[in-house]
Motif scaffolding. Sequence first.
Motif, PDB file in Angstrom:
ATOM      1  N   GLN A  32     -52.722   0.328 -22.285  1.00 61.39           N
ATOM      2  CA  GLN A  32     -51.261   0.741 -22.627  1.00 61.39           C
ATOM      3  C   GLN A  32     -51.131   1.692 -23.933  1.00 61.39           C
ATOM      4  OE1 GLN A  32     -48.936  -0.332 -20.227  1.00 61.39           O
ATOM      5  NE2 GLN A  32     -50.986  -0.688 -19.285  1.00 61.39           N
ATOM      6  N   PRO A  33     -49.739   2.307 -23.704  1.00 65.81           N
ATOM      7  CA  PRO A  33     -49.554   3.277 -25.050  1.00 65.81           C
ATOM      8  C   PRO A  33     -49.338   2.308 -26.347  1.00 65.81           C
ATOM      9  CG  PRO A  33     -48.297   3.857 -22.957  1.00 65.81           C
ATOM     10  CD  PRO A  33     -49.072   2.532 -22.722  1.00 65.81           C
ATOM     11  N   MET A  34     -50.059   2.694 -27.223  1.00 63.32           N
ATOM     12  CA  MET A  34     -49.753   2.148 -28.766  1.00 63.32           C
ATOM     13  C   MET A  34     -48.330   2.505 -29.019  1.00 63.32           C
ATOM     14  SD  MET A  34     -52.960   2.428 -30.896  1.00 63.32           S
ATOM     15  CE  MET A  34     -53.531   4.200 -30.732  1.00 63.32           C
ATOM     16  N   ASP A  35     -47.665   2.001 -29.814  1.00 66.15           N
ATOM     17  CA  ASP A  35     -46.574   2.144 -30.721  1.00 66.15           C
ATOM     18  C   ASP A  35     -46.645   3.128 -32.005  1.00 66.15           C
ATOM     19  OD1 ASP A  35     -44.503   1.533 -32.943  1.00 66.15           O
ATOM     20  OD2 ASP A  35     -43.495   0.873 -31.022  1.00 66.15           O
ATOM     21  N   ALA A  36     -45.784   3.941 -32.156  1.00 63.51           N
ATOM     22  CA  ALA A  36     -45.889   5.066 -33.104  1.00 63.51           C
ATOM     23  C   ALA A  36     -46.429   4.316 -34.460  1.00 63.51           C
ATOM     24  CB  ALA A  36     -44.647   5.778 -33.511  1.00 63.51           C
ATOM     25  N   VAL A  37     -46.038   2.996 -35.072  1.00 70.19           N
ATOM     26  CA  VAL A  37     -46.509   2.303 -36.051  1.00 70.19           C
ATOM     27  C   VAL A  37     -47.751   2.570 -36.306  1.00 70.19           C
ATOM     28  CG1 VAL A  37     -46.648   0.142 -35.295  1.00 70.19           C
ATOM     29  CG2 VAL A  37     -46.097   0.633 -37.446  1.00 70.19           C
ATOM     30  N   ASP A  70     -62.083   7.704 -31.142  1.00 71.26           N
ATOM     31  CA  ASP A  70     -61.097   8.565 -29.703  1.00 71.26           C
ATOM     32  C   ASP A  70     -62.116   9.314 -29.122  1.00 71.26           C
ATOM     33  OD1 ASP A  70     -59.824  10.128 -28.153  1.00 71.26           O
ATOM     34  OD2 ASP A  70     -58.517  11.112 -30.214  1.00 71.26           O
ATOM     35  N   PRO A  71     -62.641   8.966 -28.161  1.00 68.31           N
ATOM     36  CA  PRO A  71     -63.714   9.739 -27.502  1.00 68.31           C
ATOM     37  C   PRO A  71     -62.942  11.046 -26.812  1.00 68.31           C
ATOM     38  CG  PRO A  71     -62.929   8.149 -25.997  1.00 68.31           C
ATOM     39  CD  PRO A  71     -62.354   7.703 -27.356  1.00 68.31           C
ATOM     40  N   ASP A  72     -61.482  11.067 -26.809  1.00 63.95           N
ATOM     41  CA  ASP A  72     -61.055  12.303 -26.155  1.00 63.95           C
ATOM     42  C   ASP A  72     -60.491  13.382 -27.156  1.00 63.95           C
ATOM     43  OD1 ASP A  72     -61.014  10.980 -23.571  1.00 63.95           O
ATOM     44  OD2 ASP A  72     -59.405   9.528 -24.302  1.00 63.95           O
ATOM     45  N   ALA A  73     -60.886  13.101 -28.357  1.00 63.09           N
ATOM     46  CA  ALA A  73     -60.482  14.205 -29.332  1.00 63.09           C
ATOM     47  C   ALA A  73     -61.440  15.594 -28.930  1.00 63.09           C
ATOM     48  CB  ALA A  73     -61.123  13.898 -30.755  1.00 63.09           C
ATOM     49  N   PRO A  74     -60.659  16.566 -29.171  1.00 58.43           N
ATOM     50  CA  PRO A  74     -61.352  17.921 -28.773  1.00 58.43           C
ATOM     51  C   PRO A  74     -62.539  18.426 -29.870  1.00 58.43           C
ATOM     52  CG  PRO A  74     -58.978  18.359 -29.577  1.00 58.43           C
ATOM     53  CD  PRO A  74     -59.137  16.988 -29.563  1.00 58.43           C
ATOM     54  N   THR A  75     -63.315  17.587 -29.869  1.00 61.56           N
ATOM     55  CA  THR A  75     -64.268  18.165 -31.148  1.00 61.56           C
ATOM     56  C   THR A  75     -65.749  18.054 -30.625  1.00 61.56           C
ATOM     57  OG1 THR A  75     -64.858  15.820 -31.764  1.00 61.56           O
ATOM     58  CG2 THR A  75     -62.998  16.783 -32.857  1.00 61.56           C
ATOM     59  N   GLY A  76     -65.927  17.823 -29.465  1.00 58.51           N
ATOM     60  CA  GLY A  76     -67.286  17.496 -28.855  1.00 58.51           C
ATOM     61  C   GLY A  76     -68.022  16.704 -29.174  1.00 58.51           C
ATOM     62  N   SER A  77     -67.494  15.761 -30.264  1.00 58.21           N
ATOM     63  CA  SER A  77     -68.166  14.339 -30.814  1.00 58.21           C
ATOM     64  C   SER A  77     -67.006  13.404 -30.844  1.00 58.21           C
ATOM     65  CB  SER A  77     -68.849  14.859 -32.014  1.00 58.21           C
ATOM     66  OG  SER A  77     -68.035  15.134 -33.005  1.00 58.21           O
ATOM     67  N   PRO A 125     -50.578  17.822 -29.983  1.00 56.25           N
ATOM     68  CA  PRO A 125     -49.406  17.582 -29.125  1.00 56.25           C
ATOM     69  C   PRO A 125     -49.421  18.072 -27.588  1.00 56.25           C
ATOM     70  CG  PRO A 125     -48.922  18.392 -31.181  1.00 56.25           C
ATOM     71  CD  PRO A 125     -50.274  18.228 -31.213  1.00 56.25           C
ATOM     72  N   GLY A 126     -48.871  17.619 -26.638  1.00 58.34           N
ATOM     73  CA  GLY A 126     -49.131  17.924 -25.356  1.00 58.34           C
ATOM     74  C   GLY A 126     -50.383  17.667 -24.621  1.00 58.34           C
ATOM     75  N   ASP A 127     -51.345  17.155 -25.419  1.00 62.12           N
ATOM     76  CA  ASP A 127     -52.645  16.810 -24.697  1.00 62.12           C
ATOM     77  C   ASP A 127     -52.422  15.488 -24.038  1.00 62.12           C
ATOM     78  OD1 ASP A 127     -55.390  17.199 -24.192  1.00 62.12           O
ATOM     79  OD2 ASP A 127     -56.034  16.780 -25.965  1.00 62.12           O
ATOM     80  N   ARG A 128     -53.225  15.069 -22.886  1.00 63.79           N
ATOM     81  CA  ARG A 128     -53.107  13.835 -22.285  1.00 63.79           C
ATOM     82  C   ARG A 128     -53.371  12.811 -23.075  1.00 63.79           C
ATOM     83  NH1 ARG A 128     -58.099  15.968 -19.616  1.00 63.79           N
ATOM     84  NH2 ARG A 128     -59.865  15.400 -20.819  1.00 63.79           N
ATOM     85  N   PRO A 129     -52.986  11.635 -22.833  1.00 57.42           N
ATOM     86  CA  PRO A 129     -53.021  10.581 -23.645  1.00 57.42           C
ATOM     87  C   PRO A 129     -54.413  10.339 -23.993  1.00 57.42           C
ATOM     88  CG  PRO A 129     -51.741   9.974 -21.692  1.00 57.42           C
ATOM     89  CD  PRO A 129     -52.197  11.289 -21.438  1.00 57.42           C
ATOM     90  N   HIS A 130     -54.746   9.997 -25.178  1.00 61.87           N
ATOM     91  CA  HIS A 130     -55.941   9.949 -25.659  1.00 61.87           C
ATOM     92  C   HIS A 130     -56.301   8.115 -25.724  1.00 61.87           C
ATOM     93  CE1 HIS A 130     -57.234  13.442 -27.946  1.00 61.87           C
ATOM     94  NE2 HIS A 130     -56.306  14.032 -26.979  1.00 61.87           N
ATOM     95  N   PRO A 171     -56.307   0.925 -26.212  1.00 65.22           N
ATOM     96  CA  PRO A 171     -54.996   1.011 -25.890  1.00 65.22           C
ATOM     97  C   PRO A 171     -54.966   2.926 -25.879  1.00 65.22           C
ATOM     98  CG  PRO A 171     -55.329   0.387 -28.234  1.00 65.22           C
ATOM     99  CD  PRO A 171     -56.426   0.213 -27.330  1.00 65.22           C
ATOM    100  N   THR A 172     -53.840   3.691 -25.734  1.00 61.06           N
ATOM    101  CA  THR A 172     -53.769   4.927 -25.471  1.00 61.06           C
ATOM    102  C   THR A 172     -52.665   5.401 -26.492  1.00 61.06           C
ATOM    103  OG1 THR A 172     -52.135   4.911 -23.615  1.00 61.06           O
ATOM    104  CG2 THR A 172     -54.551   5.049 -23.030  1.00 61.06           C
ATOM    105  N   TYR A 173     -52.532   6.648 -26.723  1.00 57.98           N
ATOM    106  CA  TYR A 173     -51.475   7.501 -27.381  1.00 57.98           C
ATOM    107  C   TYR A 173     -51.423   8.879 -26.954  1.00 57.98           C
ATOM    108  CZ  TYR A 173     -48.101   7.910 -31.173  1.00 57.98           C
ATOM    109  OH  TYR A 173     -46.882   8.079 -31.784  1.00 57.98           O
ATOM    110  N   GLN A 174     -50.367   9.349 -26.935  1.00 53.41           N
ATOM    111  CA  GLN A 174     -50.055  10.793 -26.680  1.00 53.41           C
ATOM    112  C   GLN A 174     -48.694  11.237 -27.387  1.00 53.41           C
ATOM    113  OE1 GLN A 174     -48.524  11.182 -22.625  1.00 53.41           O
ATOM    114  NE2 GLN A 174     -49.425  13.684 -22.714  1.00 53.41           N
ATOM    115  N   VAL A 175     -49.005  12.504 -28.014  1.00 56.74           N
ATOM    116  CA  VAL A 175     -47.813  13.049 -28.717  1.00 56.74           C
ATOM    117  C   VAL A 175     -47.460  14.196 -27.716  1.00 56.74           C
ATOM    118  CG1 VAL A 175     -47.303  14.476 -30.777  1.00 56.74           C
ATOM    119  CG2 VAL A 175     -49.241  12.852 -30.872  1.00 56.74           C
ATOM    120  N   LYS A 176     -46.032  13.887 -27.465  1.00 55.35           N
ATOM    121  CA  LYS A 176     -45.346  14.999 -26.536  1.00 55.35           C
ATOM    122  C   LYS A 176     -45.223  16.362 -27.146  1.00 55.35           C
ATOM    123  CE  LYS A 176     -44.789  11.649 -23.545  1.00 55.35           C
ATOM    124  NZ  LYS A 176     -45.586  11.733 -22.240  1.00 55.35           N
ATOM    125  N   ASP A 177     -45.088  17.360 -26.325  1.00 63.91           N
ATOM    126  CA  ASP A 177     -44.777  18.663 -26.916  1.00 63.91           C
ATOM    127  C   ASP A 177     -43.524  18.619 -27.491  1.00 63.91           C
ATOM    128  OD1 ASP A 177     -46.960  20.132 -26.423  1.00 63.91           O
ATOM    129  OD2 ASP A 177     -46.484  20.317 -24.116  1.00 63.91           O
TER     130      ASP A 177
END
Length: 177
Positions: A32-37, A70-77, A125-130, A171-177
């Motif tokens: 589920q999405p995390m709160d911004a806190v 966060d395995p979804d970070a665009p870093t390769g690691s 921002p705009g990436d799918r939920p991490h 949990p997940t988190y996404q920053v909207k565009d």
Amino acid sequence: MSLERPIAPDPYDLLPPVPSFELTSEDVQDGQPMDAVFAHDSVGGDNVSPQLAWSGFPSETRSFVVTCFDPDAPTGSGFWHWVLVDLPTSVTQLPRGAGSDASGGAFSVRNDYGDRAYGGAAPPPGDRPHRYVFAVHALDVDELAVTPEASPAYVGFNLAFHTLARATLRPTYQVKD
């Protein structure tokens, strides 16, 4: 041609399997999405670690390590948000906001922000939920034999040899565009 990145594997799917135990939170829920806190201040969050509690770990457990990755970070690691090492077995919960404090001789190694504390979610921002994989590792040693200068990868390497069981929430988190 699609530029969408493939979904990264769950980091614990790549390691030898270990038994699980229960990890709960009053603040975040699995899938589920995390709160911004709980997001990093760089994306308008409060950078507060969520409350976590665990039970049902093996009786031979001698200490715990708490991590957030966060395995979804665009870093390769991926991206390490929190690595809290050497929690004694008398500690089976962390209150909201405990990410900057250590209990009973525990300490944090530097996260990928460069801080020795919890660093909240901040996907592009705009990436799918991490996914933010909060894990409590039950260990067979009183101390993991790493220092506060250790990297999260080095802590993870040592965890591979001492983890009796592991509990996770994603949990997940996404920053909207």
